[in-house]
Write a protein that holds these residues in place. Structure first.
Motif, PDB file in Angstrom:
ATOM      1  N   ARG A  41       0.834  -1.215   0.000  1.00  0.00           N
ATOM      2  CA  ARG A  41       0.000   0.000   0.000  1.00  0.00           C
ATOM      3  C   ARG A  41       0.862   1.256   0.000  1.00  0.00           C
ATOM      4  N   ILE A  42       0.452   2.238  -0.792  1.00  0.00           N
ATOM      5  CA  ILE A  42       1.254   3.468  -0.904  1.00  0.00           C
ATOM      6  C   ILE A  42       1.350   4.206   0.430  1.00  0.00           C
ATOM      7  N   ASP A  43       0.259   4.218   1.199  1.00  0.00           N
ATOM      8  CA  ASP A  43       0.316   4.955   2.473  1.00  0.00           C
ATOM      9  C   ASP A  43       1.290   4.296   3.437  1.00  0.00           C
ATOM     10  N   LYS A  44       1.376   2.947   3.354  1.00  0.00           N
ATOM     11  CA  LYS A  44       2.290   2.222   4.243  1.00  0.00           C
ATOM     12  C   LYS A  44       3.758   2.527   3.854  1.00  0.00           C
ATOM     13  N   ILE A  45       4.025   2.486   2.549  1.00  0.00           N
ATOM     14  CA  ILE A  45       5.392   2.743   2.083  1.00  0.00           C
ATOM     15  C   ILE A  45       5.825   4.159   2.455  1.00  0.00           C
ATOM     16  N   LEU A  46       4.947   5.125   2.195  1.00  0.00           N
ATOM     17  CA  LEU A  46       5.334   6.521   2.462  1.00  0.00           C
ATOM     18  C   LEU A  46       5.447   6.773   3.973  1.00  0.00           C
ATOM     19  N   ALA A  47       4.539   6.188   4.761  1.00  0.00           N
ATOM     20  CA  ALA A  47       4.586   6.409   6.213  1.00  0.00           C
ATOM     21  C   ALA A  47       5.857   5.808   6.806  1.00  0.00           C
ATOM     22  N   ALA A  48       6.319   4.670   6.237  1.00  0.00           N
ATOM     23  CA  ALA A  48       7.514   4.000   6.770  1.00  0.00           C
ATOM     24  C   ALA A  48       8.753   4.887   6.636  1.00  0.00           C
ATOM     25  N   GLN A  49       8.706   5.861   5.723  1.00  0.00           N
ATOM     26  CA  GLN A  49       9.855   6.764   5.554  1.00  0.00           C
ATOM     27  C   GLN A  49       9.904   7.840   6.637  1.00  0.00           C
ATOM     28  N   GLY A  50       8.803   7.959   7.390  1.00  0.00           N
ATOM     29  CA  GLY A  50       8.799   8.876   8.525  1.00  0.00           C
ATOM     30  C   GLY A  50       8.604  10.342   8.185  1.00  0.00           C
ATOM     31  N   THR A  53      -6.634   8.786  -5.970  1.00  0.00           N
ATOM     32  CA  THR A  53      -7.683   9.292  -5.089  1.00  0.00           C
ATOM     33  C   THR A  53      -7.880   8.365  -3.893  1.00  0.00           C
ATOM     34  N   ASP A  54      -7.110   7.277  -3.875  1.00  0.00           N
ATOM     35  CA  ASP A  54      -7.286   6.266  -2.832  1.00  0.00           C
ATOM     36  C   ASP A  54      -5.919   5.941  -2.229  1.00  0.00           C
ATOM     37  N   SER A  55      -5.777   6.166  -0.900  1.00  0.00           N
ATOM     38  CA  SER A  55      -4.449   5.979  -0.297  1.00  0.00           C
ATOM     39  C   SER A  55      -4.144   4.502  -0.027  1.00  0.00           C
ATOM     40  N   SER A  56      -5.086   3.600  -0.362  1.00  0.00           N
ATOM     41  CA  SER A  56      -4.785   2.177  -0.158  1.00  0.00           C
ATOM     42  C   SER A  56      -4.284   1.518  -1.450  1.00  0.00           C
ATOM     43  N   VAL A  57      -4.124   2.324  -2.500  1.00  0.00           N
ATOM     44  CA  VAL A  57      -3.609   1.812  -3.781  1.00  0.00           C
ATOM     45  C   VAL A  57      -2.273   1.098  -3.563  1.00  0.00           C
ATOM     46  N   LYS A  58      -2.099  -0.054  -4.232  1.00  0.00           N
ATOM     47  CA  LYS A  58      -0.843  -0.793  -4.049  1.00  0.00           C
ATOM     48  C   LYS A  58       0.146  -0.432  -5.153  1.00  0.00           C
ATOM     49  N   ILE A  59       1.399  -0.245  -4.736  1.00  0.00           N
ATOM     50  CA  ILE A  59       2.418   0.117  -5.740  1.00  0.00           C
ATOM     51  C   ILE A  59       3.645  -0.777  -5.576  1.00  0.00           C
ATOM     52  N   SER A  92       2.813  11.266   8.324  1.00  0.00           N
ATOM     53  CA  SER A  92       2.043  10.231   9.006  1.00  0.00           C
ATOM     54  C   SER A  92       1.008   9.669   8.023  1.00  0.00           C
ATOM     55  N   ARG A  93       0.391   8.531   8.393  1.00  0.00           N
ATOM     56  CA  ARG A  93      -0.655   7.939   7.523  1.00  0.00           C
ATOM     57  C   ARG A  93      -1.775   8.959   7.285  1.00  0.00           C
ATOM     58  N   ARG A  94      -2.115   9.700   8.383  1.00  0.00           N
ATOM     59  CA  ARG A  94      -3.212  10.674   8.272  1.00  0.00           C
ATOM     60  C   ARG A  94      -2.855  11.796   7.286  1.00  0.00           C
ATOM     61  N   GLU A  95      -1.587  12.290   7.388  1.00  0.00           N
ATOM     62  CA  GLU A  95      -1.153  13.358   6.462  1.00  0.00           C
ATOM     63  C   GLU A  95      -1.155  12.858   5.015  1.00  0.00           C
ATOM     64  N   ILE A  96      -0.768  11.585   4.843  1.00  0.00           N
ATOM     65  CA  ILE A  96      -0.746  11.026   3.480  1.00  0.00           C
ATOM     66  C   ILE A  96      -2.169  10.963   2.920  1.00  0.00           C
ATOM     67  N   LYS A  97      -3.119  10.533   3.767  1.00  0.00           N
ATOM     68  CA  LYS A  97      -4.531  10.488   3.333  1.00  0.00           C
ATOM     69  C   LYS A  97      -4.973  11.854   2.843  1.00  0.00           C
ATOM     70  N   LYS A  98      -4.596  12.888   3.617  1.00  0.00           N
ATOM     71  CA  LYS A  98      -5.009  14.247   3.260  1.00  0.00           C
ATOM     72  C   LYS A  98      -4.361  14.673   1.934  1.00  0.00           C
ATOM     73  N   ARG A 153      -6.257  13.059  -0.765  1.00  0.00           N
ATOM     74  CA  ARG A 153      -7.560  13.729  -0.937  1.00  0.00           C
ATOM     75  C   ARG A 153      -7.399  15.038  -1.704  1.00  0.00           C
ATOM     76  N   ASP A 154      -6.286  15.736  -1.413  1.00  0.00           N
ATOM     77  CA  ASP A 154      -6.040  17.034  -2.069  1.00  0.00           C
ATOM     78  C   ASP A 154      -5.470  16.884  -3.479  1.00  0.00           C
ATOM     79  N   GLY A 155      -5.338  15.645  -3.952  1.00  0.00           N
ATOM     80  CA  GLY A 155      -4.848  15.420  -5.316  1.00  0.00           C
ATOM     81  C   GLY A 155      -3.376  15.746  -5.510  1.00  0.00           C
ATOM     82  N   GLN A 156      -2.575  15.644  -4.411  1.00  0.00           N
ATOM     83  CA  GLN A 156      -1.152  16.019  -4.489  1.00  0.00           C
ATOM     84  C   GLN A 156      -0.258  14.853  -4.910  1.00  0.00           C
ATOM     85  N   ILE A 157      -0.791  13.618  -4.830  1.00  0.00           N
ATOM     86  CA  ILE A 157       0.083  12.462  -5.079  1.00  0.00           C
ATOM     87  C   ILE A 157      -0.304  11.772  -6.386  1.00  0.00           C
ATOM     88  N   ALA A 158       0.711  11.503  -7.199  1.00  0.00           N
ATOM     89  CA  ALA A 158       0.473  10.798  -8.465  1.00  0.00           C
ATOM     90  C   ALA A 158       1.381   9.575  -8.548  1.00  0.00           C
TER      91      ALA A 158
END
Ligand code: URA
Length: 238
Positions: free
Chosen positions: A3-12, A36-42, A15-21, A24-29
């Motif tokens: 999951r993308i949120d897990k990978i990004l959160a592991a970098q410190g 649009t979904d932070s549970s997308v697997k990469i 946080s998972r919550r900030e990644i979700k936001k 939601r704000d369309g900042q991550i591609a």
């Protein structure tokens, strides 16, 4: 795939919550497509992720080479003083970065900055014999007897044992430049070794860690990421 949120959160960095936001704000591609979904697997080895258009390194750990200038403290935090971490540029910055081994404030050269504690422990532990190479400018000429003394190791008056150092004269002048290689990192070690041999270090520069030389194209204060090949070189070429 993870999951993308897990990978990004592991970098410190977020946080998972900030990644979700951010999602939601369309900042991550991912590969150029806004998600649009932070549970997308990469796939962290194949996919390209950008945050506000800037690529993000997905690796679990980061390893950075800094050419440290004088006047900068080798620590993660130091009150109001500037630290080596302050010199890491934004694209390489993560939470949890620290210098793997310290240079004195007036020493220049190679500082390795990472967020990988196991790696740092491995390269710093004297039992792994990863030699750190320094160039020391000395106040006085140095003779064969003093070089032998450094090569055999020194016991200081207070009982501190400073292990053997490989030592050679790099520039034979009245204020010679001496290359010295040590595999432990005691406080002021190089300066204390030369002092015990009746000399004084005027300036000190770290040129290499293990088999990895400081990149000569880095100006004082500049950093770059260390490649996987270079990391192997650091640990394996002794
Ligand atoms: N030895 C020293 O005396 N100072 C340094 O910064 C590094 C090694």
């Amino acid at each position: 795939m993870e999951r993308i949120d897990k990978i990004l959160a592991a970098q410190g960095r977020y946080s998972r919550r900030e990644i979700k936001k951010l999602v939601r704000d369309g900042q991550i591609a991912v590969n150029g497509v806004v998600i649009t979904d932070s549970s997308v697997k990469i796939d962290e080895f194949k996919d390209t992720v950008t945050l506000s258009g800037e690529p993000i390194a997905l690796k679990k750990h980061i390893y950075i080479m800094l050419n440290k200038p004088q006047g900068i403290v080798s620590a993660s935090e130091s009150g109001s003083e500037r630290t080596v971490i302050d010199l890491v540029p934004e694209p390489l910055y993560r939470k949890g970065l620290f210098p793997a081994g310290r240079l004195d404030k007036d020493t220049t050269g190679f500082v390795l900055i990472t967020d990988d504690g196991d790696f740092a422990h491995r390269i710093l532990s004297p039992k792994n014999h990863i030699y750190k190479t320094y160039l020391a400018r000395l106040e006085h000429r140095i003779g064969e007897a003093e070089i032998k003394m450094l090569e055999n190791g020194i016991t200081l008056a207070d009982g501190t044992v400073l292990k053997e150092a490989k030592t050679e004269i790099a520039e034979d002048t009245d204020t010679p430049l001496v290359r010295i290689m040590i595999c432990e990192g005691k406080y002021h070690q190089v300066k204390r070794m030369f002092a015990a041999a009746g000399n004084r270090v005027i300036s000190l520069h770290r040129q290499a860690m293990g088999g990895l030389m400081l990149d000569a194209s880095l100006m004082l204060g500049e950093c770059r990421e260390i490649t996987a090949d270079e990391l192997r070189q650091l640990e394996n070429e002794k």
